[in-house]
Motif scaffolding. Structure first.
Motif, PDB file in Angstrom:
ATOM      1  N   LYS A   5      50.479  15.634  -7.049  1.00 35.64           N
ATOM      2  CA  LYS A   5      49.215  15.851  -6.715  1.00 35.64           C
ATOM      3  C   LYS A   5      48.294  14.833  -6.914  1.00 35.64           C
ATOM      4  O   LYS A   5      48.387  14.421  -7.971  1.00 35.64           O
ATOM      5  CB  LYS A   5      48.762  17.127  -7.178  1.00 35.64           C
ATOM      6  N   THR A   6      47.871  14.423  -5.671  1.00 38.89           N
ATOM      7  CA  THR A   6      46.797  13.051  -5.776  1.00 38.89           C
ATOM      8  C   THR A   6      45.499  13.607  -5.421  1.00 38.89           C
ATOM      9  O   THR A   6      45.340  14.671  -4.972  1.00 38.89           O
ATOM     10  CB  THR A   6      47.308  12.090  -5.086  1.00 38.89           C
ATOM     11  N   ARG A   7      44.643  12.786  -5.636  1.00 34.82           N
ATOM     12  CA  ARG A   7      42.997  12.770  -5.398  1.00 34.82           C
ATOM     13  C   ARG A   7      42.856  12.982  -3.873  1.00 34.82           C
ATOM     14  O   ARG A   7      43.472  11.832  -3.155  1.00 34.82           O
ATOM     15  CB  ARG A   7      42.266  11.763  -5.915  1.00 34.82           C
ATOM     16  N   GLN A   8      42.582  13.850  -3.331  1.00 34.59           N
ATOM     17  CA  GLN A   8      42.333  14.084  -1.868  1.00 34.59           C
ATOM     18  C   GLN A   8      41.129  13.243  -1.617  1.00 34.59           C
ATOM     19  O   GLN A   8      40.003  13.341  -1.781  1.00 34.59           O
ATOM     20  CB  GLN A   8      42.027  15.439  -1.190  1.00 34.59           C
ATOM     21  N   THR A   9      41.287  12.326  -0.334  1.00 30.35           N
ATOM     22  CA  THR A   9      40.429  11.777   0.327  1.00 30.35           C
ATOM     23  C   THR A   9      40.194  11.817   1.577  1.00 30.35           C
ATOM     24  O   THR A   9      41.235  12.518   2.340  1.00 30.35           O
ATOM     25  CB  THR A   9      40.087  10.119  -0.323  1.00 30.35           C
ATOM     26  N   GLY A  18      46.310  14.891  -2.098  1.00 31.00           N
ATOM     27  CA  GLY A  18      46.151  16.404  -2.296  1.00 31.00           C
ATOM     28  C   GLY A  18      47.554  16.743  -2.179  1.00 31.00           C
ATOM     29  O   GLY A  18      48.717  16.046  -2.350  1.00 31.00           O
ATOM     30  N   GLU A 162      36.214   1.441  -9.405  1.00 33.10           N
ATOM     31  CA  GLU A 162      35.642   2.417 -10.147  1.00 33.10           C
ATOM     32  C   GLU A 162      34.162   1.965 -11.104  1.00 33.10           C
ATOM     33  O   GLU A 162      33.533   2.804 -11.229  1.00 33.10           O
ATOM     34  CB  GLU A 162      36.779   2.622 -11.329  1.00 33.10           C
ATOM     35  N   PHE A 167      35.505   6.055  -5.557  1.00 35.07           N
ATOM     36  CA  PHE A 167      36.597   6.640  -6.066  1.00 35.07           C
ATOM     37  C   PHE A 167      37.610   6.961  -4.746  1.00 35.07           C
ATOM     38  O   PHE A 167      38.590   7.574  -4.840  1.00 35.07           O
ATOM     39  CB  PHE A 167      36.487   7.920  -6.927  1.00 35.07           C
ATOM     40  N   GLU A 168      37.167   6.574  -3.559  1.00 36.89           N
ATOM     41  CA  GLU A 168      37.859   6.921  -2.170  1.00 36.89           C
ATOM     42  C   GLU A 168      38.878   5.939  -2.135  1.00 36.89           C
ATOM     43  O   GLU A 168      38.691   4.993  -1.286  1.00 36.89           O
ATOM     44  CB  GLU A 168      36.902   7.045  -1.224  1.00 36.89           C
ATOM     45  N   PRO A 193      45.355   8.399 -10.200  1.00 38.09           N
ATOM     46  CA  PRO A 193      45.334   9.827  -9.521  1.00 38.09           C
ATOM     47  C   PRO A 193      45.177   9.410  -8.039  1.00 38.09           C
ATOM     48  O   PRO A 193      45.104  10.588  -7.328  1.00 38.09           O
ATOM     49  CB  PRO A 193      44.008  10.230 -10.142  1.00 38.09           C
ATOM     50  N   TYR A 194      45.291   8.429  -7.457  1.00 39.77           N
ATOM     51  CA  TYR A 194      44.803   8.131  -6.030  1.00 39.77           C
ATOM     52  C   TYR A 194      46.117   8.380  -5.472  1.00 39.77           C
ATOM     53  O   TYR A 194      47.252   8.158  -5.782  1.00 39.77           O
ATOM     54  CB  TYR A 194      44.199   6.955  -5.795  1.00 39.77           C
TER      55      TYR A 194
END
Ligand code: SF4
Length: 349
Positions: A5-9, A18, A162, A167-168, A193-194
């Motif tokens: 699971k990664t950060r959704q952008t 995500g 950062e 964070f995108e 997390p990206y």
């Protein structure tokens, strides 16, 4: 399949990261200011299944061309910019939905800040990445592995963004060697997390790239690592998209796609298996028909070896037998084999 699971952008109207599907991307081979050629290339790739396309922005003409290209592109556009913050800002003002740029390549702090502010203002994601050919000098002299150098280089780039509360981010770590690439992405997947952009850089012409990219990317994809892929080829962008689709499908990450099973042929073969298999797969692939079809060279082993297929055909002397789930349903002459298979395929849709 369980995916990291990664950060959704977002990139334009497309989600990345995500648990969203692994996006397919390629890069235009034309100069970006050759607007019509670029638009045609993008939309052809989009029709074939590309989710994103990237263009190189080398000068102001390219940055200006973005305005028209974005309006006529069927999918979101990424601008590839290396050293010039002004071009990045211009590309974003002209509507590009993502930029690929390493902030570490821009020495002036105010320019970096301006790029980040423009990205925030326009809702643009930034891909930062380390490439084995351009590792940060301070990192390159450290006594660590190439994979660690790639990750450390990317980390330095990420920290710059950062610092400005940006964070995108999408991250790539490209080496032309398979082992180093796999090791770097595994490490990055633990640390960042990206979303991760997977690719083998400078992968060579089509035949070589297909093997190298599959060998390098499949282990990662099967571990659930990767949010977007590009199969780099010294060749055309359409082939890159097709290869990416086939690889994702074989890794269980791309549905609504055919599976072809065909035997390698041997001394028992008395029909043209290659021609029939190629024609049938082209029919299935052009229409994205999600059937598994087997084309086998002989009736001795064919039906058994192809029994996992939804539909199969196995050759004899000048004729074929057609089978479903390993059960023989009819015999046809070699001349009628293709048309009969297409009728059977259509009856199963
Ligand atoms: S299916 Fe028959 S023709 Fe094809 S490789 Fe196997 S034995 Fe040879």
């Amino acid at each position: 399949m369980k995916r990291e699971k990664t950060r959704q952008t977002t990139i334009g109207n497309v989600f990345i990261g995500g648990q969203n599907k692994v996006l397919i991307q390629s890069m235009c081979k034309h100069k970006t200011s050759d607007i019509n050629s670029v638009i045609n290339e993008i939309n052809e790739c989009a029709k074939m299944g590309a989710d994103l396309m990237r263009v190189a922005v080398l000068d102001e003409q390219d940055a200006l061309a973005i305005k028209t290209i974005v309006q006529q592109s069927d999918i979101p556009l990424i601008a590839d910019i290396h050293f010039d913050g002004r071009l990045a800002i211009a590309a974003m003002a002209n509507g590009v939905q993502k930029i690929r740029l390493n902030p570490g390549n821009i020495k002036d702090e105010n320019t970096i800040k301006a790029v980040v502010e423009a990205a925030k203002k326009h809702g643009v994601a930034i891909r930062v990445g380390a490439n084995s050919g351009s590792i940060n000098d301070e990192v390159d002299i450290l006594p660590i592995s190439l994979a660690e150098k790639l990750v450390l280089s990317a980390q330095k780039q990420i920290k710059i963004l950062e610092k400005y509360n940006f964070f995108e981010i999408v991250v790539s770590l490209k080496a032309s060697g398979i082992k180093e690439t796999i090791a770097a992405y595994r490490l990055a997947s633990e640390l960042f997390p990206y979303p991760l952009h997977l690719g083998i850089t400078e992968a060579g012409p089509k035949d070589i790239s297909l093997v190298r990219s599959a060998a390098g990317l499949a282990p990662l994809l099967l571990e659930g690592i990767g949010d977007t892929i590009r199969i780099s080829m010294t060749g055309n962008a359409r082939d890159e998209v097709l290869a990416a689709k086939r690889l994702l499908h074989d890794c269980g990450l791309f549905d609504n796609y055919p599976t072809l099973i065909s035997c390698p042929t041997c001394g028992r073969t008395q029909v043209d298996v290659h021609q029939l298999a190629t024609k049938i797969f082209a029919y299935l692939e052009e229409r994205s028909i999600p059937l598994a079809v087997a084309v086998m060279g002989c009736v001795v082993n064919g039906p058994g070896e192809g029994k996992s297929a939804d539909l199969g055909i196995a050759g004899g002397k000048g004729q074929y037998v057609i089978f479903k789930k390993g059960q023989l349903i009819k015999k046809v002459s070699e001349a009628d084999a293709y048309d009969t298979m297409i009728k059977e395929i259509e009856s199963m849709r």
